[in-house]
Design an enzyme around this catalytic site. Structure first.
Site, PDB file in Angstrom:
ATOM      1  CD  GLU A 152      -2.964  -1.121   2.279  1.00  8.94           C
ATOM      2  OE1 GLU A 152      -2.659  -0.514   3.339  1.00  8.94           O
ATOM      3  OE2 GLU A 152      -4.019  -1.753   2.136  1.00  8.94           O
ATOM      4  CE1 TYR A 184     -11.668  -7.666  -0.096  1.00  8.95           C
ATOM      5  CE2 TYR A 184     -11.348  -5.340  -0.539  1.00  8.95           C
ATOM      6  CZ  TYR A 184     -10.941  -6.505   0.064  1.00  8.95           C
ATOM      7  OH  TYR A 184      -9.814  -6.511   0.849  1.00  8.95           O
ATOM      8  CB  VAL A 194      -3.341 -13.181  -0.027  1.00  8.20           C
ATOM      9  CG1 VAL A 194      -2.739 -14.464  -0.586  1.00  8.20           C
ATOM     10  CG2 VAL A 194      -4.665 -13.471   0.687  1.00  8.20           C
ATOM     11  CG  ASN A 199      -6.078  -2.634  -3.985  1.00  8.19           C
ATOM     12  OD1 ASN A 199      -5.984  -3.341  -4.988  1.00  8.19           O
ATOM     13  ND2 ASN A 199      -5.664  -3.022  -2.790  1.00  8.19           N
ATOM     14  N   GLY A 242      -4.803 -15.423  -6.114  1.00  2.75           N
ATOM     15  CA  GLY A 242      -5.451 -16.164  -7.193  1.00  2.75           C
ATOM     16  C   GLY A 242      -5.652 -17.635  -6.886  1.00  2.75           C
TER      17      GLY A 242
END
Length: 167
Positions: free
Chosen positions: A30, A139, A95, A132, A101
């Site tokens: 980030e 989501y 992750v 993002n 994936g």
């Protein structure tokens, strides 16, 4: 090549070093390492102290001594005055890039949705950075609504039940 087992489990005090490493990797992703103030001692106190304000789950790949942490979710209980029910707020889900994936993020969200249902929560929500796009698409694919004014992701009612039961 056999598929490695993926396990989601509540974090315990022995996970603190791995969690600090994953949180550091999240801050790097980030571009927020300048805000990072985490230490193992601070995290230990917040997750496992006398009145822990947060909880965490760890996603591990492998079996037995060969298990390694590849992701985590850190969350806490909040409260909706409008619903007059507790909620589950996901502070961070991460992750490692090499394991994206593979269903790790989906399993973490499913685990937390099931926990929210089990605890009688009225909603499960989190924030996502507006830049993002991969996370936003992920989501939304999991049933979350990205709230345009709030930038919150919210899963409620049938969507929460659906996410909790998603296979």
């Amino acid at each position: 090549m056999p598929r490695m087992s993926l396990h989601i489990r509540p974090a315990d005090p022995t996970d603190v070093p791995a969690l600090v490493g994953l949180i550091t990797a999240l801050a790097e992703y980030e571009k927020l390492t300048h805000l990072l103030q985490i230490t193992p001692e601070k995290l230990q106190a917040q997750l496992f102290g006398a009145r822990p304000p947060a909880e965490a789950v760890v996603a591990e790949l492998g079996e037995g001594a060969d298990r390694c942490a590849v992701g985590f979710a850190l969350f806490f209980t909040n409260f909706s005055t409008f619903l007059c029910k507790p909620g589950l707020y996901l502070e961070d889900l991460f992750v490692l890039p090499a394991h994206r994936g593979a269903g790790v993020g989906k399993l973490l969200l499913k685990h937390l949705a099931a926990l929210a249902v089990e605890r009688g929560c009225g909603r499960f929500e989190w924030s996502v950075l507006d830049w993002n796009e991969p996370a936003i698409r992920f989501y939304e694919a999991m049933g979350a609504t990205v709230m345009p004014d709030w930038r919150l992701c919210r899963v409620t009612d049938d969507a929460l039940l659906h996410l909790a039961r998603r296979g």
